[in-house]
Design a protein around this motif. Structure first.
Motif, mmCIF file in Angstrom:
data_model
loop_
_atom_site.group_PDB
_atom_site.id
_atom_site.type_symbol
_atom_site.label_atom_id
_atom_site.label_comp_id
_atom_site.label_asym_id
_atom_site.label_seq_id
_atom_site.Cartn_x
_atom_site.Cartn_y
_atom_site.Cartn_z
ATOM 1 N N PHE A 25 -23.500 -88.496 -10.290
ATOM 2 C CA PHE A 25 -23.057 -89.388 -11.350
ATOM 3 C C PHE A 25 -23.913 -90.652 -11.415
ATOM 4 O O PHE A 25 -24.139 -91.198 -12.499
ATOM 5 N N ASP A 26 -24.448 -91.141 -10.264
ATOM 6 C CA ASP A 26 -25.289 -92.329 -10.402
ATOM 7 C C ASP A 26 -26.689 -91.981 -10.900
ATOM 8 O O ASP A 26 -27.331 -92.773 -11.583
ATOM 9 N N LEU A 27 -27.158 -90.752 -10.617
ATOM 10 C CA LEU A 27 -28.364 -90.278 -11.299
ATOM 11 C C LEU A 27 -28.105 -90.146 -12.802
ATOM 12 O O LEU A 27 -28.967 -90.464 -13.630
ATOM 13 N N LEU B 176 -21.724 -86.221 -15.727
ATOM 14 C CA LEU B 176 -21.046 -86.972 -14.670
ATOM 15 C C LEU B 176 -21.232 -88.475 -14.877
ATOM 16 O O LEU B 176 -20.295 -89.263 -14.691
ATOM 17 N N GLY B 177 -22.448 -88.877 -15.261
ATOM 18 C CA GLY B 177 -22.711 -90.290 -15.478
ATOM 19 C C GLY B 177 -21.880 -90.864 -16.616
ATOM 20 O O GLY B 177 -21.302 -91.953 -16.489
ATOM 21 N N ALA B 178 -21.803 -90.139 -17.729
ATOM 22 C CA ALA B 178 -21.008 -90.609 -18.860
ATOM 23 C C ALA B 178 -19.534 -90.700 -18.480
ATOM 24 O O ALA B 178 -18.843 -91.670 -18.848
ATOM 25 N N SER B 179 -19.037 -89.712 -17.754
ATOM 26 C CA SER B 179 -17.629 -89.709 -17.352
ATOM 27 C C SER B 179 -17.332 -90.852 -16.379
ATOM 28 O O SER B 179 -16.258 -91.455 -16.425
ATOM 29 N N TRP B 180 -18.280 -91.148 -15.494
ATOM 30 C CA TRP B 180 -18.116 -92.289 -14.579
ATOM 31 C C TRP B 180 -18.081 -93.610 -15.350
ATOM 32 O O TRP B 180 -17.267 -94.490 -15.067
ATOM 33 N N THR C 258 -9.365 -88.222 -15.767
ATOM 34 C CA THR C 258 -9.268 -86.761 -15.697
ATOM 35 C C THR C 258 -10.558 -86.038 -16.063
ATOM 36 O O THR C 258 -10.955 -85.094 -15.356
ATOM 37 N N PRO C 259 -11.285 -86.431 -17.132
ATOM 38 C CA PRO C 259 -12.535 -85.716 -17.431
ATOM 39 C C PRO C 259 -13.562 -85.784 -16.311
ATOM 40 O O PRO C 259 -14.284 -84.817 -16.067
ATOM 41 N N PHE C 260 -13.621 -86.916 -15.628
ATOM 42 C CA PHE C 260 -14.562 -87.044 -14.502
ATOM 43 C C PHE C 260 -14.197 -86.063 -13.393
ATOM 44 O O PHE C 260 -15.066 -85.367 -12.849
ATOM 45 N N LEU C 261 -12.914 -85.970 -13.062
ATOM 46 C CA LEU C 261 -12.477 -85.059 -12.014
ATOM 47 C C LEU C 261 -12.728 -83.602 -12.413
ATOM 48 O O LEU C 261 -13.132 -82.777 -11.582
#
Length: 333
Positions: free
Chosen positions: A25-27, A172-176, A256-259
């Motif tokens: 997610f940080d990438l 993952l980045g957008a969801s974070w 929830t979307p991130f998980l």
């Protein structure tokens, strides 16, 4: 038989999965960095991961170091076969890490470090995907020595895997960022989630079909006479997660979307592991053949049992301390 080699095989697999979902997610934030419309938005995006990004990379060190210590034969074969993408990934990680630190120390050259952060993050994700694709399609080995060429890793399938991982990390980045930000920037990231989710799911489907053509052993495992039927629970679980993700996006959920995106990564990893098991270097070297002697594995396991809880505790504490939204002007440098 659940022996020491199997324990280390599982430990390294867990470390690599932890790296993919944590550093992923940080990438992804770096991949999405150009979407910050001004310096303030880009500062907030970077500050959302600044406290945890270097800790997330601990799992890559654990996975790579564990492979070297527990399975030296596999380490030597994989590193030799994938020398170019490994060097590309490491250089990109260095560039990204330097950009993290230098960007906050300058004003005149800030835009150049912004692009270094973007390029380093995107290249890291791409090369990691390429390495996965190259490993899936197999490594040529003769008498336990790499027998391929310099560019055997480069193929349409490995490039597809590279693009797929860039897309997945961006999801993952957008969801974070939806979790960590608010206002207009959060809304733009929320709008991206649906298209990036669709792209990630499409990539999973394409790679799943492509795998059947580049690796005959995997095709037989799924469709041959000796097919392992429980493996089909994995695509079923992936489909359920994809549907749940779509519903969570439409319901404008925040966490929830991130998980669920992490769940998609987990099922994709399980599908890969189930397809390759017990081969650590497909198509010919199993993890038991590549393992160190049991006394070495037992000695290292003592250290792992001590260190892993410390790493998990530190990671959980860091995420807890830096919970909450990132506001303008706030940050950890």
């Amino acid at each position: 038989m659940f022996d020491l080699a199997t324990i280390w095989f599982v430990l390294i697999g867990v470390a690599l999965l932890a790296y993919a979902i944590l550093d992923g997610f940080d990438l992804g934030v770096g991949i999405l960095f150009p979407l910050g419309r001004n310096e303030e938005e880009r500062d907030r995006m970077m500050n959302s991961v600044a406290p945890v990004w270097d800790g997330n990379e601990t799992w890559l060190i654990l996975g790579g170091g564990g492979l070297f210590a527990a399975f030296p034969l596999a380490y030597s074969l994989v590193l030799t076969a994938l020398y170019a993408p490994v060097i590309g990934m490491l250089l990109a990680l260095i560039l990204r890490g330097v950009a993290f630190e230098f960007r906050f120390r300058t004003q005149r050259a800030k835009k150049y470090w912004d692009w270094a952060f973007i390029g380093g993050s995107t290249a890291t994700a791409f090369f990691q995907g390429v390495m996965v694709g190259a490993l899936v399609q197999g490594i040529r080995i003769e008498e336990r020595v790499y027998a391929g060429g310099w560019f055997d890793w480069l193929s349409p399938f490995s490039v597809l895997c590279g693009v797929a991982l860039v897309t997945g990390y961006a999801l993952l980045g957008a969801s974070w960022l939806v979790i960590k930000l608010d206002g207009d920037l959060q809304e733009r990231m929320r709008e991206l989630q649906e298209s990036l989710g669709l792209g990630t799911i499409l990539a999973i489907v394409l790679i799943s079909f492509g795998t059947m053509f580049v690796n005959e052993t995997i095709r037989d495992r799924w469709f041959g006479r000796e097919a392992i039927m429980p493996l089909w629970l994995i695509p079923f679980a992936t489909a359920l997660l994809a549907l749940a993700f779509n519903r969570a996006i439409r319901a404008r959920r925040t966490v929830t979307p991130f998980l669920l995106a992490l769940g998609l990564f987990a099922t994709a990893f399980m599908g890969l592991a189930g397809s390759l098991f017990p081969y650590l270097v497909p198509p010919g070297i199993t993890y038991r053949e590549a393992a160190n002697p049991d006394n070495s594995l037992a000695f290292m396991l003592v250290g792992a049992v001590i260190l892993l809880p410390l790493i998990l505790g530190y990671t959980a504490y860091a995420y807890w301390i830096f919970r909450g939204k990132v506001q303008a002007g706030e940050g950890y440098h």
